[in-house]
Design a protein around this motif. Structure first.
Motif, PDB file in Angstrom:
ATOM      1  N   MET A   1       0.763  -1.331  -0.075  1.00 34.51           N
ATOM      2  CA  MET A   1       0.034   0.055   0.208  1.00 34.51           C
ATOM      3  C   MET A   1       0.998   1.074   0.194  1.00 34.51           C
ATOM      4  O   MET A   1       2.144   1.268   0.562  1.00 34.51           O
ATOM      5  N   LEU A  21      -9.256   2.703   9.144  1.00 31.64           N
ATOM      6  CA  LEU A  21      -8.342   2.018   8.144  1.00 31.64           C
ATOM      7  C   LEU A  21      -7.857   0.728   8.298  1.00 31.64           C
ATOM      8  O   LEU A  21      -7.625  -0.051   7.851  1.00 31.64           O
ATOM      9  N   LYS A  22      -7.248   0.823   9.779  1.00 32.13           N
ATOM     10  CA  LYS A  22      -6.594  -0.319  10.103  1.00 32.13           C
ATOM     11  C   LYS A  22      -7.532  -1.660  10.659  1.00 32.13           C
ATOM     12  O   LYS A  22      -7.297  -2.742  10.968  1.00 32.13           O
ATOM     13  N   TRP A 133     -13.413   2.109   2.332  1.00 34.68           N
ATOM     14  CA  TRP A 133     -12.941   1.397   1.396  1.00 34.68           C
ATOM     15  C   TRP A 133     -12.321   2.126   0.097  1.00 34.68           C
ATOM     16  O   TRP A 133     -11.536   1.527  -0.603  1.00 34.68           O
ATOM     17  N   LEU A 136      -8.955   3.323   0.834  1.00 34.06           N
ATOM     18  CA  LEU A 136      -8.091   1.728   0.759  1.00 34.06           C
ATOM     19  C   LEU A 136      -7.883   1.389  -0.779  1.00 34.06           C
ATOM     20  O   LEU A 136      -6.747   1.007  -0.958  1.00 34.06           O
ATOM     21  N   GLU A 137      -8.780   1.580  -1.624  1.00 33.68           N
ATOM     22  CA  GLU A 137      -8.565   1.445  -2.831  1.00 33.68           C
ATOM     23  C   GLU A 137      -7.674   2.153  -3.514  1.00 33.68           C
ATOM     24  O   GLU A 137      -6.512   1.861  -4.403  1.00 33.68           O
ATOM     25  N   ARG A 140      -4.016   1.381  -2.630  1.00 32.88           N
ATOM     26  CA  ARG A 140      -3.717   0.004  -3.018  1.00 32.88           C
ATOM     27  C   ARG A 140      -2.456  -0.090  -4.160  1.00 32.88           C
ATOM     28  O   ARG A 140      -2.578   0.943  -4.843  1.00 32.88           O
ATOM     29  N   ASP A 144      -1.567  -5.777  -3.896  1.00 34.21           N
ATOM     30  CA  ASP A 144      -2.006  -5.780  -2.454  1.00 34.21           C
ATOM     31  C   ASP A 144      -3.580  -6.695  -2.812  1.00 34.21           C
ATOM     32  O   ASP A 144      -4.149  -6.424  -3.551  1.00 34.21           O
ATOM     33  N   LEU A 146      -6.794  -7.027  -0.478  1.00 34.07           N
ATOM     34  CA  LEU A 146      -7.673  -6.207   0.494  1.00 34.07           C
ATOM     35  C   LEU A 146      -8.845  -7.118   0.933  1.00 34.07           C
ATOM     36  O   LEU A 146      -8.978  -8.388   0.151  1.00 34.07           O
ATOM     37  N   VAL A 169      -8.576  -4.138   7.866  1.00 30.53           N
ATOM     38  CA  VAL A 169      -7.114  -4.112   7.259  1.00 30.53           C
ATOM     39  C   VAL A 169      -6.031  -4.187   8.234  1.00 30.53           C
ATOM     40  O   VAL A 169      -6.288  -3.602   9.194  1.00 30.53           O
TER      41      VAL A 169
END
Length: 169
Positions: A1, A21-22, A133, A136-137, A140, A144, A146, A169
């Motif tokens: 990431m 996020l985590k 999400w 996160l995308e 990426r 990676d 997810l 994540v």
């Protein structure tokens, strides 16, 4: 990431966003110093609020792949000057936090972040998981994996995945 630095005033939701996020349980924790995690650099709000401390943000921005300017939907003003993203050698994104707050004005926060020159703006609620999400995308890298990439979720469209899957994540 990609590594992301979170910048914003005190109590705008930087640490809460990091927890979401985590996939961590969300609880209040005052950030007293720069916290350097695996893919997130969490900074104290005082660094963005005081010119003398802001120099540290510039140094840590060089350690990141993406600079995220956070602005709560409940902010009465923007901390960021117009076109500030032009002074950064990294992609700058905007993140509007606390979008589920009934006293918030999401569109005003988006407008302020647009003035900074952010290349993309995300609207998130760390408590409901909305918009998590998408960040996160964006972060990426090739290779990676997810949580929603797992075979059992492959048939499900991303927008109907549960919050548990989106933030784990």
């Amino acid at each position: 990431m990609k590594k992301m630095i979170l910048v914003g005033r005190s109590e705008c939701g930087k640490t809460t966003l990091r927890q979401a996020l985590k996939g961590k349980k969300i609880h209040y924790k005052k950030t007293q110093y720069i916290n350097y995690y695996d893919v997130i650099i969490d900074t104290p709000g005082e660094y963005a609020e005081n010119a003398g401390l802001a120099r540290a943000l510039a140094l840590y921005a060089y350690e990141s792949d993406v600079v995220a300017l956070l602005l709560s939907s409940t902010e009465p003003y923007s901390l960021y000057p117009p076109c500030v993203s032009g002074v950064c050698s990294r992609p700058v994104i905007g993140i509007v936090t606390q979008i589920d707050d009934p006293d918030g004005d999401v569109e005003q926060a988006v407008a302020w972040l647009e003035l900074t020159g952010c290349e993309r703006i995300f609207k998130v609620s760390s408590y409901t998981g909305e918009g998590i999400w998408e960040i996160l995308e964006y972060l990426r890298d090739d290779g990676d994996v997810l949580p929603w990439d797992k075979k059992e979720d492959a048939e499900k469209p991303r927008d109907v995945l549960s919050t548990k899957h989106m933030v784990a994540v």
